[in-house]
Write an enzyme that holds these catalytic residues in place. Structure first.
Site, mmCIF file in Angstrom:
data_model
loop_
_atom_site.group_PDB
_atom_site.id
_atom_site.type_symbol
_atom_site.label_atom_id
_atom_site.label_comp_id
_atom_site.label_asym_id
_atom_site.label_seq_id
_atom_site.Cartn_x
_atom_site.Cartn_y
_atom_site.Cartn_z
ATOM 1 N N CYS A 108 7.133 -21.577 -16.704
ATOM 2 C CA CYS A 108 6.313 -20.288 -16.160
ATOM 3 C C CYS A 108 5.683 -19.525 -17.200
ATOM 4 C CB CYS A 108 7.297 -19.283 -15.507
ATOM 5 S SG CYS A 108 8.075 -19.868 -13.933
ATOM 6 N N HIS A 110 6.096 -13.928 -14.579
ATOM 7 C CA HIS A 110 7.192 -13.133 -14.386
ATOM 8 C C HIS A 110 7.746 -12.461 -15.536
ATOM 9 C CE1 HIS A 110 10.247 -15.675 -15.945
ATOM 10 N NE2 HIS A 110 9.651 -16.708 -15.626
#
Length: 395
Positions: free
Chosen positions: A342, A324
């Protein structure tokens, strides 16, 4: 079990013409008169009619073969009706030797069949039969991923989710027919009693056309569970997009159809939040997506908690791993791992990668320092070695 009726069996015994006279006197050359004998050909066998299932059969699965056959002759008429007297559509073979149901039968219904046929001499025979279909204890519905018309990546497994546990897994696998152009071999693997996936040994070839026909209606899946509605899907395999994220170099190399398309600086999970390593499959893509640490047990207002709106986010696991946009960590990207697990990258890089990507594309994480990605976490199918996959999983 096949129910056969043989009607009008007639056996004709053919008589031969022969001489019983006493020996005739020989002529002066010592020869007798020649005598001949003939036999008539036997008549054709009567036509034998057979209806499956047998007469008065009960608890018949609507998806089981419902057929009428003629031996030593052909069918001239078959009528199958339900308990309301409504006819059921059928299909006669080109040689009129077989007839089969051409529409689904109902559950808990009684059906009556009348079949007529003739033998080679045109002599008719008729057979009547009736049977009752089963009333299921439970009806199994099926959902699938991907869906009809979707374009997916080369790593996309075909996932099937029943809403009840399946006992007869072999029957379920037989009901799900998978074909492709070009042809690709693959196998099923059960992650639970209600979830089964199918994938090839290696990644799909780019451009493959995949057809899925899940003909589950009327199929007996054991323990009183029968299939409900059929499902179909035609799926396209897109370009081969494979992104390799290296926690040691803090770089992601994005390959498209085997060629490097971009090198992206990244930051992965910091100590205590290391990103699991392994082969991930892109599951879903989002924009303006809210990430909330409370979804994995850390309140947003607690130390280490967060609730953040993300401009570009692509899910690659059920446990919460995304790649992301992370403008707050651009200074760390390419140098050190600072995320909660992440894969952080700039907003521009995240938007570009999402723009060229489909669900089913691959993200391979290595040198992250984290645990191994579990096969059940998202679509971690490629974490299972092929020899293990062929064992079929939770059977």
């Amino acid at each position: 079990m096949i129910f056969a009726a043989v009607l009008g069996v007639t056996v004709l015994v053919a008589t031969a013409c022969s001489s019983s006279e006493a020996a005739q006197p020989q002529d002066d050359r010592g020869k007798q008169d020649d005598r001949t004998s003939t036999k008539s050909a036997p008549p054709p066998e009567p036509v034998k009619l057979m209806i499956t299932p047998k007469n008065k059969a009960a608890n018949v699965a609507p998806g089981a073969p419902i057929t009428v056959a003629a031996l030593d002759g052909k069918l001239t008429k078959v009528v199958l009706t339900n308990d309301n007297g409504e006819p059921v559509k059928g299909r006669l073979s080109p040689d009129a030797s077989t007839w089969q149901v051409a529409e689904p039968l109902g559950y808990g219904r009684t059906y009556s069949a009348v079949a007529t046929g003739v033998n080679k001499d045109g002599k008719p025979a008729t057979l009547r039969s009736s049977f009752t279909t089963v009333e299921p204890r439970l009806k199994a519905d099926l959902s699938m991923n991907p869906l009809d018309g979707q374009t997916v990546g080369v790593g996309q497994p075909l996932a099937f989710y029943f809403d009840v546990d399946i006992t007869n897994k072999a029957a379920a696998e037989k009901a799900i027919q998978i074909s492709s152009t070009p042809h690709v071999d693959g196998a099923f693997y059960w992650f639970s009693d209600s979830e089964v996936h199918w994938r090839p040994q290696k990644y799909w070839p780019a451009g493959t056309k995949v057809s899925v026909k899940a003909s589950i209606y009327g199929k007996d899946f054991g323990n009183g569970v029968f299939g409900n509605d059929d499902r179909t899907a035609n799926v396209n395999i897109g370009r081969a997009v494979v992104a390799v994220a290296d926690g040691g170099t803090h770089q992601m190399i994005v390959n498209v159809n085997g060629k490097v398309a971009r090198k992206i600086p990244i930051s992965m999970g910091k100590p205590g939040h290391e990103t699991p390593f392994g082969t991930y499959v892109v599951m879903s893509e989002h924009t303006n997506y809210t990430m909330d640490s409370s979804t994995y047990g850390v309140p947003a207002d607690a130390p280490g908690g967060y609730r953040t709106l993300i401009a570009v986010a692509t899910r690659i696991s059920n446990s919460g791993v995304f790649y992301h946009s992370a403008p707050w960590s651009v200074g760390d990207q390419g140098y050190r791992n600072v995320s909660h697990g992440c894969i952080n990258m700039s907003t521009e890089n995240a938007a570009w990668l999402q723009s060229i990507s489909n669900k089913g594309d691959l993200v391979v994480v290595k040198h992250s320092g984290g645990p191994r990605l579990e096969s059940w976490d998202g679509l971690g199918d490629w974490q299972i070695p092929w020899k293990e996959w062929l064992k079929g999983g939770a059977k």
